[in-house]
Design a protein around this motif. Structure first.
Motif, PDB file in Angstrom:
ATOM      1  N   UNK A   1      26.101  82.786  -2.225  1.00 24.22           N
ATOM      2  CA  UNK A   1      25.395  82.161  -3.343  1.00 24.22           C
ATOM      3  C   UNK A   1      23.934  82.099  -2.927  1.00 24.22           C
ATOM      4  N   UNK A   2      23.070  82.908  -3.580  1.00 27.29           N
ATOM      5  CA  UNK A   2      21.702  83.030  -3.100  1.00 27.29           C
ATOM      6  C   UNK A   2      20.710  83.184  -4.254  1.00 27.29           C
ATOM      7  N   UNK A   3      19.523  82.631  -4.026  1.00 25.88           N
ATOM      8  CA  UNK A   3      18.382  82.813  -4.933  1.00 25.88           C
ATOM      9  C   UNK A   3      18.658  82.294  -6.343  1.00 25.88           C
ATOM     10  N   UNK A   4      19.338  81.164  -6.426  1.00 24.90           N
ATOM     11  CA  UNK A   4      19.634  80.559  -7.722  1.00 24.90           C
ATOM     12  C   UNK A   4      18.922  79.219  -7.869  1.00 24.90           C
ATOM     13  N   UNK A   5      18.729  78.811  -9.124  1.00 25.48           N
ATOM     14  CA  UNK A   5      18.322  77.453  -9.449  1.00 25.48           C
ATOM     15  C   UNK A   5      19.545  76.759 -10.033  1.00 25.48           C
ATOM     16  N   UNK A   6      20.036  75.724  -9.354  1.00 25.90           N
ATOM     17  CA  UNK A   6      21.292  75.071  -9.705  1.00 25.90           C
ATOM     18  C   UNK A   6      20.987  73.645 -10.134  1.00 25.90           C
ATOM     19  N   UNK A   7      21.293  73.312 -11.395  1.00 31.41           N
ATOM     20  CA  UNK A   7      20.962  72.005 -11.956  1.00 31.41           C
ATOM     21  C   UNK A   7      22.240  71.269 -12.344  1.00 31.41           C
ATOM     22  N   UNK A   8      22.421  70.063 -11.804  1.00 30.04           N
ATOM     23  CA  UNK A   8      23.585  69.240 -12.114  1.00 30.04           C
ATOM     24  C   UNK A   8      23.202  68.126 -13.074  1.00 30.04           C
ATOM     25  N   UNK A   9      24.010  67.938 -14.111  1.00 31.31           N
ATOM     26  CA  UNK A   9      23.827  66.873 -15.096  1.00 31.31           C
ATOM     27  C   UNK A   9      24.943  65.854 -14.873  1.00 31.31           C
ATOM     28  N   UNK A  10      24.675  64.731 -14.189  1.00 36.79           N
ATOM     29  CA  UNK A  10      25.747  63.799 -13.812  1.00 36.79           C
ATOM     30  C   UNK A  10      26.348  63.082 -15.013  1.00 36.79           C
ATOM     31  N   UNK A  11      27.695  63.013 -15.002  1.00 38.94           N
ATOM     32  CA  UNK A  11      28.428  62.353 -16.076  1.00 38.94           C
ATOM     33  C   UNK A  11      29.301  61.218 -15.570  1.00 38.94           C
TER      34      UNK A  11
ATOM     35  N   UNK B   1      25.022  56.759 -13.751  1.00 37.24           N
ATOM     36  CA  UNK B   1      24.119  56.331 -12.686  1.00 37.24           C
ATOM     37  C   UNK B   1      24.486  56.927 -11.333  1.00 37.24           C
ATOM     38  N   UNK B   2      25.443  57.854 -11.306  1.00 36.90           N
ATOM     39  CA  UNK B   2      25.874  58.403 -10.034  1.00 36.90           C
ATOM     40  C   UNK B   2      24.894  59.390  -9.450  1.00 36.90           C
ATOM     41  N   UNK B   3      24.928  59.513  -8.119  1.00 35.06           N
ATOM     42  CA  UNK B   3      24.096  60.468  -7.394  1.00 35.06           C
ATOM     43  C   UNK B   3      24.908  61.726  -7.119  1.00 35.06           C
TER      44      UNK B   3
ATOM     45  N   UNK C   1      19.127  67.619  -9.430  1.00 35.00           N
ATOM     46  CA  UNK C   1      19.902  66.724 -10.292  1.00 35.00           C
ATOM     47  C   UNK C   1      19.038  66.327 -11.477  1.00 35.00           C
ATOM     48  N   UNK C   2      19.523  66.605 -12.691  1.00 40.91           N
ATOM     49  CA  UNK C   2      18.798  66.227 -13.888  1.00 40.91           C
ATOM     50  C   UNK C   2      19.098  64.782 -14.264  1.00 40.91           C
ATOM     51  N   UNK C   3      18.294  64.234 -15.154  1.00 39.57           N
ATOM     52  CA  UNK C   3      18.625  62.945 -15.746  1.00 39.57           C
ATOM     53  C   UNK C   3      19.880  63.091 -16.591  1.00 39.57           C
ATOM     54  N   UNK C   4      20.796  62.161 -16.452  1.00 41.03           N
ATOM     55  CA  UNK C   4      22.075  62.259 -17.140  1.00 41.03           C
ATOM     56  C   UNK C   4      21.893  62.327 -18.651  1.00 41.03           C
ATOM     57  N   UNK C   5      22.638  63.262 -19.271  1.00 38.85           N
ATOM     58  CA  UNK C   5      22.611  63.391 -20.727  1.00 38.85           C
ATOM     59  C   UNK C   5      23.601  62.444 -21.398  1.00 38.85           C
ATOM     60  N   UNK C   6      24.421  61.780 -20.589  1.00 38.06           N
ATOM     61  CA  UNK C   6      25.428  60.873 -21.144  1.00 38.06           C
ATOM     62  C   UNK C   6      24.765  59.619 -21.703  1.00 38.06           C
TER      63      UNK C   6
ATOM     64  N   UNK D   1      28.586  67.498 -14.622  1.00 40.66           N
ATOM     65  CA  UNK D   1      29.550  67.297 -13.542  1.00 40.66           C
ATOM     66  C   UNK D   1      30.052  65.854 -13.561  1.00 40.66           C
ATOM     67  N   UNK D   2      31.370  65.722 -13.460  1.00 42.88           N
ATOM     68  CA  UNK D   2      31.992  64.414 -13.372  1.00 42.88           C
ATOM     69  C   UNK D   2      32.624  64.219 -12.014  1.00 42.88           C
ATOM     70  N   UNK D   3      33.465  63.217 -11.892  1.00 44.08           N
ATOM     71  CA  UNK D   3      34.122  62.860 -10.643  1.00 44.08           C
ATOM     72  C   UNK D   3      34.928  64.052 -10.115  1.00 44.08           C
ATOM     73  N   UNK D   4      34.576  64.524  -8.906  1.00 39.81           N
ATOM     74  CA  UNK D   4      35.303  65.622  -8.292  1.00 39.81           C
ATOM     75  C   UNK D   4      34.933  66.992  -8.795  1.00 39.81           C
ATOM     76  N   UNK D   5      33.752  67.130  -9.419  1.00 44.20           N
ATOM     77  CA  UNK D   5      33.336  68.419  -9.972  1.00 44.20           C
ATOM     78  C   UNK D   5      31.996  68.855  -9.401  1.00 44.20           C
ATOM     79  N   UNK D   6      31.766  70.186  -9.440  1.00 49.22           N
ATOM     80  CA  UNK D   6      30.491  70.742  -9.049  1.00 49.22           C
ATOM     81  C   UNK D   6      30.022  71.758 -10.064  1.00 49.22           C
TER      82      UNK D   6
END
Length: 285
Positions: free
Chosen positions: A77-87, A124-126, A114-119, A55-60
């Protein structure tokens, strides 16, 4: 990579862990690795997947109504595991929506992380667990989720075009948020938010009410039956609108350490912080 773009009304997507909350013991996951999106589509349910995306600026990771400004009726949206990789450094979300006053969105029993960024070098964004662009929503129910990103767990209100009716119940806000309040309720054309029976466990700060909230002109923020826990919490509630009765909030919720009203700062703080000068200086809050 696999992404899912939904344009069929009445569609239910069920993964192998349908009906099993994201925080519970689950079986093997079906993983969607490039997010989910839909616009102006009624009666869509996504249940029981692992959903990932950069996910980047303005994305989910999950994006709703981003093309038309309409989500659709009865989005679940129910019973999911949702992982964001900040970019990027700002404006990233686990679930991001832009809606209409006729829309209804139900977010239940998910784990959002939120995962550790792969970039390289790492961004460093939250990431905010739940947020929106400027827009309206008739009903936004957030129930029994675990919100464990480094940004806000729940953010509502983003300017004069926001008209929001939200009920936030039974969620756990974790200590992953290191520089942001767990809940941020800002200004809008009309804001009605009830926060009930949530747990704020070790968050650096609890609930922030923006100075644009005006209870005299119809805005409403209810805070009751929540549990606030954490010696390292700077403040439990901060009311920049100066319209809430903080003494009533102290009575209607539980605090450990005990909550104390600091009138000059419009805050409820842990009693262990009462004698700390300028407690806000301990973080970027």
């Amino acid at each position: 990579e696999e992404s899912v773009e939904i344009d069929v009304e009445g569609l239910t997507l069920e993964g192998p862990n349908a009906g099993i909350a994201g925080e519970d013991q689950r079986g093997d996951e079906a993983t969607i690795t490039d997010g989910i999106s839909w616009d102006a589509t009624d009666n869509v349910t996504v249940d029981g997947f692992e959903i990932e995306d950069e996910v980047g600026d303005g994305n989910g990771v999950i994006q709703l109504g981003q093309g038309t400004g309409v989500i659709g009726d009865n989005a679940v949206i129910e019973n999911n595991v949702i992982n964001a990789d900040p970019q990027d450094d700002t404006r990233m979300s686990g679930i991001l929506w832009e809606g209409d006053i006729e829309d209804e969105l139900f977010i239940e029993n998910n784990l959002i992380t939120q995962e550790e960024s792969s970039q390289e070098p790492p961004a460093e964004g939250a990431v905010d667990a739940l947020n929106h662009n400027e827009g309206e929503i008739g009903l936004w129910e957030v129930t029994d989720n675990t919100l464990a990103t480094e940004g806000a767990g729940f953010a509502a209100g983003s300017g004069d075009t926001s008209e929001i009716n939200a009920v936030v119940t039974g969620n756990e806000f974790s200590d992953e948020s290191e520089a942001f309040p767990a809940v941020s309720i800002l200004d809008g054309d009309s804001i009605e938010v009830d926060l009930e029976e949530n747990t704020f466990d070790g968050t650096i700060a609890g609930i922030r009410i923006g100075d644009g909230i005006d209870t005299d002109n119809g805005d409403s923020v209810g805070i009751s039956d929540n549990d606030f826990i954490g010696d390292d919490t700077v403040w439990y509630v901060e009311d920049n609108s100066e319209t809430l009765d903080l003494d009533v909030i102290v009575v209607d919720n539980t605090f450990d350490p005990n909550g104390v009203v600091v009138e000059e700062d419009n805050q409820i703080v842990p009693e262990t912080n009462v004698n700390v000068v300028n407690v806000d200086q301990r973080t970027g809050l």
